[in-house]
Design a protein around this motif. Structure first.
Motif, PDB file in Angstrom:
ATOM      1  N   UNK A  75       0.852  -1.209   0.000  1.00  0.00           N
ATOM      2  CA  UNK A  75       0.000   0.000   0.000  1.00  0.00           C
ATOM      3  C   UNK A  75       0.880   1.248   0.000  1.00  0.00           C
ATOM      4  N   UNK A  76       2.012   1.159   0.714  1.00  0.00           N
ATOM      5  CA  UNK A  76       2.960   2.286   0.723  1.00  0.00           C
ATOM      6  C   UNK A  76       3.476   2.520  -0.691  1.00  0.00           C
ATOM      7  N   UNK A  77       3.763   1.417  -1.396  1.00  0.00           N
ATOM      8  CA  UNK A  77       4.262   1.520  -2.778  1.00  0.00           C
ATOM      9  C   UNK A  77       3.203   2.159  -3.685  1.00  0.00           C
ATOM     10  N   UNK A  78       1.922   1.753  -3.493  1.00  0.00           N
ATOM     11  CA  UNK A  78       0.840   2.349  -4.303  1.00  0.00           C
ATOM     12  C   UNK A  78       0.754   3.853  -4.046  1.00  0.00           C
ATOM     13  N   UNK A  79       0.859   4.238  -2.780  1.00  0.00           N
ATOM     14  CA  UNK A  79       0.792   5.672  -2.434  1.00  0.00           C
ATOM     15  C   UNK A  79       1.971   6.409  -3.065  1.00  0.00           C
ATOM     16  N   UNK A  80       3.131   5.803  -2.982  1.00  0.00           N
ATOM     17  CA  UNK A  80       4.351   6.396  -3.559  1.00  0.00           C
ATOM     18  C   UNK A  80       4.168   6.599  -5.068  1.00  0.00           C
ATOM     19  N   UNK A  81       3.673   5.564  -5.760  1.00  0.00           N
ATOM     20  CA  UNK A  81       3.487   5.669  -7.215  1.00  0.00           C
ATOM     21  C   UNK A  81       2.427   6.715  -7.570  1.00  0.00           C
ATOM     22  N   UNK A  82       1.310   6.706  -6.814  1.00  0.00           N
ATOM     23  CA  UNK A  82       0.226   7.661  -7.089  1.00  0.00           C
ATOM     24  C   UNK A  82       0.724   9.095  -6.917  1.00  0.00           C
ATOM     25  N   UNK A  83       1.496   9.341  -5.861  1.00  0.00           N
ATOM     26  CA  UNK A  83       2.003  10.695  -5.601  1.00  0.00           C
ATOM     27  C   UNK A  83       2.988  11.101  -6.698  1.00  0.00           C
ATOM     28  N   UNK A  84       3.838  10.164  -7.093  1.00  0.00           N
ATOM     29  CA  UNK A  84       4.829  10.487  -8.129  1.00  0.00           C
ATOM     30  C   UNK A  84       4.135  10.811  -9.457  1.00  0.00           C
ATOM     31  N   UNK A  85       3.035  10.071  -9.733  1.00  0.00           N
ATOM     32  CA  UNK A  85       2.283  10.363 -10.970  1.00  0.00           C
ATOM     33  C   UNK A  85       1.687  11.759 -10.950  1.00  0.00           C
ATOM     34  N   UNK A  86       1.337  12.228  -9.727  1.00  0.00           N
ATOM     35  CA  UNK A  86       0.790  13.592  -9.595  1.00  0.00           C
ATOM     36  C   UNK A  86       1.893  14.640  -9.659  1.00  0.00           C
ATOM     37  N   UNK A  87       3.152  14.189  -9.740  1.00  0.00           N
ATOM     38  CA  UNK A  87       4.272  15.137  -9.806  1.00  0.00           C
ATOM     39  C   UNK A  87       4.845  15.499  -8.448  1.00  0.00           C
ATOM     40  N   UNK A  88       4.387  14.796  -7.392  1.00  0.00           N
ATOM     41  CA  UNK A  88       4.907  15.067  -6.037  1.00  0.00           C
ATOM     42  C   UNK A  88       6.263  14.379  -5.876  1.00  0.00           C
ATOM     43  N   UNK A  96      17.699  14.464   5.629  1.00  0.00           N
ATOM     44  CA  UNK A  96      17.998  14.407   4.195  1.00  0.00           C
ATOM     45  C   UNK A  96      16.679  14.490   3.421  1.00  0.00           C
ATOM     46  N   UNK A  97      15.661  13.799   3.937  1.00  0.00           N
ATOM     47  CA  UNK A  97      14.356  13.792   3.288  1.00  0.00           C
ATOM     48  C   UNK A  97      13.762  15.180   3.170  1.00  0.00           C
ATOM     49  N   UNK A  98      13.840  15.958   4.244  1.00  0.00           N
ATOM     50  CA  UNK A  98      13.196  17.282   4.162  1.00  0.00           C
ATOM     51  C   UNK A  98      13.933  18.212   3.198  1.00  0.00           C
ATOM     52  N   UNK A  99      15.187  17.871   2.864  1.00  0.00           N
ATOM     53  CA  UNK A  99      15.936  18.670   1.885  1.00  0.00           C
ATOM     54  C   UNK A  99      15.458  18.374   0.455  1.00  0.00           C
ATOM     55  N   UNK A 100      15.116  17.091   0.185  1.00  0.00           N
ATOM     56  CA  UNK A 100      14.846  16.727  -1.205  1.00  0.00           C
ATOM     57  C   UNK A 100      13.393  16.340  -1.475  1.00  0.00           C
ATOM     58  N   UNK A 101      12.629  16.021  -0.421  1.00  0.00           N
ATOM     59  CA  UNK A 101      11.291  15.462  -0.659  1.00  0.00           C
ATOM     60  C   UNK A 101      10.181  16.432  -0.290  1.00  0.00           C
ATOM     61  N   UNK A 102       9.043  16.307  -0.987  1.00  0.00           N
ATOM     62  CA  UNK A 102       7.830  17.008  -0.549  1.00  0.00           C
ATOM     63  C   UNK A 102       7.015  16.091   0.358  1.00  0.00           C
ATOM     64  N   UNK A 103       7.257  14.797   0.201  1.00  0.00           N
ATOM     65  CA  UNK A 103       6.520  13.806   0.986  1.00  0.00           C
ATOM     66  C   UNK A 103       7.449  12.645   1.320  1.00  0.00           C
ATOM     67  N   UNK A 104       7.513  12.290   2.601  1.00  0.00           N
ATOM     68  CA  UNK A 104       8.271  11.098   3.015  1.00  0.00           C
ATOM     69  C   UNK A 104       7.256  10.010   3.358  1.00  0.00           C
ATOM     70  N   UNK A 105       7.364   8.879   2.669  1.00  0.00           N
ATOM     71  CA  UNK A 105       6.494   7.742   2.963  1.00  0.00           C
ATOM     72  C   UNK A 105       7.345   6.712   3.697  1.00  0.00           C
ATOM     73  N   UNK A 106       7.090   6.559   4.991  1.00  0.00           N
ATOM     74  CA  UNK A 106       7.908   5.650   5.803  1.00  0.00           C
ATOM     75  C   UNK A 106       7.238   4.285   5.889  1.00  0.00           C
ATOM     76  N   UNK A 107       8.053   3.239   5.776  1.00  0.00           N
ATOM     77  CA  UNK A 107       7.558   1.880   6.028  1.00  0.00           C
ATOM     78  C   UNK A 107       8.253   1.387   7.295  1.00  0.00           C
ATOM     79  N   UNK A 108       7.451   1.013   8.294  1.00  0.00           N
ATOM     80  CA  UNK A 108       8.005   0.568   9.578  1.00  0.00           C
ATOM     81  C   UNK A 108       8.846  -0.682   9.368  1.00  0.00           C
ATOM     82  N   UNK A 109       9.875  -0.861  10.185  1.00  0.00           N
ATOM     83  CA  UNK A 109      10.672  -2.077  10.080  1.00  0.00           C
ATOM     84  C   UNK A 109       9.843  -3.312  10.460  1.00  0.00           C
TER      85      UNK A 109
END
Ligand code: AMP
Ligand code: MG
Length: 329
Positions: A245-258, A297-310
């Motif tokens: 589900x994290x991967x789906x969210x990541x792909x959907x956001x990237x498709x929106x240009x995020x 590092x994430x806040x420097x390059x990302x608009x959205x950080x999607x974390x997956x718990x260990x």
């Protein structure tokens, strides 16, 4: 004010001592995260730590002392289990809370009758504490609620122009704040999880409880009530079982240009085949070490950080998950 970042050596330690004895504050390395230190006996200096960070004035500070310092000068009623724990884990990333003798400024503990004491193992921290020869009250050297700093550069980014000196002792090897352990009762109680785990403490003390804060309750450790560690961008957190589900969210956001980045361990990143990764490495020690630097590092390059718990949720990962939840809530 100009902020100097200097390696820990005789000259910078002389300057650090002059600043501390003059009532100022110094950014200092430790093995967990960088601290913002002040003379624990000097109320004005301690109060300025709260001001510089924007820290709520009911969230007490930890006092840091040199390994040869006799902590019974500052605290009373050190139980046998605490002596055994100190022998096993100190110097190291374990903060122990005792009844205070009220000799340090009341501003350190924000009026509580207890005092949190820590003996850091970092060589630079030990050199600093030895040179000063006084207990140093120090919270993490970040602006309040921001991600804790694990390098001198992180401290500079948060506090440039607000403090005179940052002692650069390299990257922190531990990466998350010390375990805070209440040693005022018959059994030790973890108030904040960290690198010294419940299992490790129980193996020495025989027993160890863990306090979990529930919203609205009286916080045994005032820091529990506060949101912490947040990066300056949007975040989402998925449990390990929901990594698809994290991967789906990541792909959907990237498709929106995020500009979306996934924060997870290396194995999960490879399994999901994501391109933008903030890696937590391969082991639990690496996850702790890398967590804050990955968030920064994430806040420097990302608009959205999607974390997956260990996947693993015990031992050191209890502390990692505690920070991850606070960062991504
Ligand atoms: P920081 O140095 O920013 O990692 O914060 C120090 C942590 O130690 C906070 O969570 C405080 O609430 C906790 N702490 C400090 N002194 C005490 C104390 N006397 N009793 C309980 N918790 C404490
Ligand atoms: Mg902090």
């Amino acid at each position: 004010m100009k902020t100097q970042v200097l390696p820990v050596n005789e000259e910078s330690l002389r300057l650090a001592k002059r600043i501390i004895l003059g009532g100022g504050v110094v950014g200092m390395p430790t093995e967990t995260v960088y601290g913002l230190g002040a003379n624990a006996f000097d109320t004005q200096a301690v109060e300025s730590v709260f001001k510089i960070k924007g820290r709520p004035n009911d969230n007490p500070l930890i006092v840091h002392v040199h390994k040869d310092y006799d902590i019974t000068e500052l605290v009373s009623e050190v139980p046998d289990y605490a002596v055994a724990l100190a022998k096993a884990f100190l110097p190291g990333p374990l903060t122990m809370v005792y009844n205070s003798k009220n000799l340090v400024s009341p501003a350190v503990s924000c009026g509580l009758s207890t005092l949190a004491v820590r003996i850091p193992s970092h060589e630079g921290a030990q050199a600093f504490l030895k040179c000063i020869g006084l207990p140093i009250a120090a919270p993490s050297a970040n602006v309040s609620k921001h991600v804790s700093p694990t390098s001198a550069e992180h401290v500079r980014r948060d506090l440039d122009g607000k403090i005179e000196l940052i002692l650069d002792g390299g990257k922190c090897s531990g990466g998350i704040e010390s375990t805070v352990l209440d040693c005022t009762g018959e059994v030790p109680v973890i108030l904040r999880s960290g690198l010294i785990t419940r299992e490790m403490i129980a193996a020495v003390a025989g027993e160890c409880l863990e306090y979990t804060y529930k919203e609205g309750a009286r916080a045994l450790s005032p820091g529990m009530k506060y949101k912490h560690y947040s990066p300056n961008c949007r975040t989402m957190l998925f449990c390990y079982a929901d990594r698809r589900a994290a991967l789906s969210a990541y792909n959907a956001e990237r498709e929106k240009g995020v500009k979306a980045y996934m924060l997870c361990d290396g194995r999960t990143a490879a399994e999901l085949g994501v391109e933008n990764v903030l890696s937590l490495g391969e082991t639990e020690a690496q996850a702790a070490e890398k967590l804050y630097s990955a968030l920064r590092e994430g806040e420097e390059c990302a608009e959205l950080i999607i974390a997956v718990a260990p996947e693993k949720q015990d031992g050191v990962m209890v502390g990692v998950m505690n920070r991850l939840k606070k960062a991504c809530s």
